[in-house]
Enzyme design. Sequence first.
Site, PDB file in Angstrom:
ATOM      1  N   CYS A  23       0.811  -1.223   0.000  1.00 22.03           N
ATOM      2  CA  CYS A  23       0.000   0.000   0.000  1.00 22.03           C
ATOM      3  C   CYS A  23       0.840   1.267   0.000  1.00 22.03           C
ATOM      4  CB  CYS A  23      -0.953  -0.041   1.181  1.00 22.03           C
ATOM      5  SG  CYS A  23      -1.985  -1.516   1.106  1.00 22.03           S
ATOM      6  N   HIS A  63      -2.054   8.319   5.942  1.00 28.76           N
ATOM      7  CA  HIS A  63      -2.368   6.983   5.437  1.00 28.76           C
ATOM      8  C   HIS A  63      -3.736   6.566   5.982  1.00 28.76           C
ATOM      9  CE1 HIS A  63      -1.505   3.298   3.422  1.00 28.76           C
ATOM     10  NE2 HIS A  63      -1.563   2.580   4.515  1.00 28.76           N
ATOM     11  N   GLU A 107       0.071   6.536  13.570  1.00 24.38           N
ATOM     12  CA  GLU A 107       0.494   7.564  12.617  1.00 24.38           C
ATOM     13  C   GLU A 107       0.299   8.966  13.201  1.00 24.38           C
ATOM     14  OE1 GLU A 107      -1.739   7.651   8.965  1.00 24.38           O
ATOM     15  OE2 GLU A 107      -0.312   9.005   7.995  1.00 24.38           O
ATOM     16  N   LYS A 143      -9.128   8.470   2.475  1.00 28.56           N
ATOM     17  CA  LYS A 143      -9.648   7.093   2.376  1.00 28.56           C
ATOM     18  C   LYS A 143     -11.044   6.971   2.974  1.00 28.56           C
ATOM     19  CE  LYS A 143      -5.247   4.580   2.336  1.00 28.56           C
ATOM     20  NZ  LYS A 143      -4.290   5.652   2.687  1.00 28.56           N
ATOM     21  N   HIS A 196      -9.599   2.308   0.338  1.00 31.11           N
ATOM     22  CA  HIS A 196      -8.155   2.114   0.268  1.00 31.11           C
ATOM     23  C   HIS A 196      -7.800   1.505  -1.087  1.00 31.11           C
ATOM     24  CE1 HIS A 196      -4.123   1.294   1.167  1.00 31.11           C
ATOM     25  NE2 HIS A 196      -4.225   0.688   2.329  1.00 31.11           N
ATOM     26  N   PHE A 209       2.027  -3.164   3.852  1.00 29.87           N
ATOM     27  CA  PHE A 209       2.356  -4.478   4.436  1.00 29.87           C
ATOM     28  C   PHE A 209       3.799  -4.821   4.082  1.00 29.87           C
ATOM     29  CE2 PHE A 209      -2.224  -6.379   4.294  1.00 29.87           C
ATOM     30  CZ  PHE A 209      -2.506  -5.813   5.515  1.00 29.87           C
TER      31      PHE A 209
END
Lengths: 81, 432
Positions: free
Chosen positions: B180, B320, B331, B353, B358, B419
């Site tokens: 991502c 994110h 974050e 998002k 996403h 990931f």
Amino acid sequence: MASQEEILEGLANIVNEIAGTDVEDVQLDKSFTEDLDIDSLSMVEVVVAAEEQFDVKIPDDDVKGLRTVGDAVDYILKAQG
Amino acid sequence: MSPTKRTETPRTVVVTGLGATTPVGGDVASTWSALLAGKSGIRTLTEDWAQEIPVQFAGRVAVEPLEVMPKVEARKLDRSGQFAMIAAREAWRDAGFADKNLPAEDGTGVTVDPLRLGVAIASGIGGVTTLLDAWDIFKEKGPRRVGPLTVPMLMPNSPSANVGIELGARAGVHTPVSACASGAEGVAYGLEMIRSGRADVVLCGGTEAAIHPLPMAAFANMMAMSKRNDEPQRASRPYDKARDGFVMGEGAGCLVLESAEHAAARGARVYAEVAGAGMTSDGHHIAQPEPTGRDIARAMALAIEDAGATPEQIVHVNAHGTSTPAGDITELKAIRAVLGEPAADKVCVTSTKSMTGHLLGGTGAVESVATVLAVYHRMAPPTINVDDPDDEVCVDIVRNDARPLPEGQIVALNDSFGFGGHNVVVAFRSVG
């Protein structure tokens, strides 16, 4: 058993679907690669679609001999018999 | 070997073109207005297979590729490649360049020297629907029926390569893959290609098309996705107490990056400067974020340093913020730690998002487009669905309504994490 006209019409529709070439432009004397925007990978798609539609087998080694639409029509006519 | 121009000091890189196809809009203008208006692009999936899997909603693109692309062309591209081509063409045209990088018959049209033109379009998981559809055909009809275009369609570099071929790009065509974070890495790679002198113009971005029962089931089994089937538009809710996972989206974003001198020489419109990038890795776990956020903080700090910016100049972060319980807060804490006071009290943070879902490998690119536009228009899009903020929210979230950004020179960050522990942060600075 499909006639020569029916095979030509079938191939024209297949070429149109794969390369976007106008159906009327797909004539017996036309070369797949030089006239119809069919590259070697697209030619495999044409062959597999033709095998399915006309219930014939076209071995990879024979595909090289199919330069023009007429070559393919003749091959399919014979293979049907 | 193609000629390269290595330069002593990094060159300034600017954004001159933008393109996107997303769950909230088929192009940049419609995407941007939907984001500012706080509109969700998430819908219940109507396909039969959706009934068989635990997550039955996603963010499909707002405009199907076949509405804007000939069928003959579309059938040679994976869905992710279709998205990339659509976004790339928009960005290229938006930058003022001639279609296909060829002059018109009358000789008009601005073109780029192919040897100085690069492409860096990322993907998270490549042509997964092409692969799975081909396997279905193999099982049903046998190996002879597997299409000869299966490999060129499924390879992850296919979107980048097809765009590169369309434009005749010869400085290098690349495909960063970092889950991502991929889309943001595409932008960072483009920046690096121009800074290092390998190219003057790079079309960069990211794409993804993974709304298919297998990846949907696989992500759901990682306990990573929201299962709010009864309220799909309320499911992506970063920073809200009731968030329960991310929502799958699809689409692509593209940016034309250009050396400042190349852009100036042709009088191009400049949206923003790509001021810097920071990339780190967690070295921790294949799927879990490192809990202290040390390496995402470091990526932000490196991006700010690379941009030659001060914490006070960072007025906006497109976070994110995926709507997962653990990652969102980590974050925010990292943003606070990196910026320090008073900057951390002033920065306004958003997660688009909440509206787009996403987009996996497309997300960092689409959010870079949004960050560039936030800087250009001085307006931060909102985060929707934050009805009841998590008690640990420690920075100012732009809730519900878009927020004006300050005048003067401003810098905004786009965070993307993937990931595997990939952390990519890109910094954009206002011009003029």
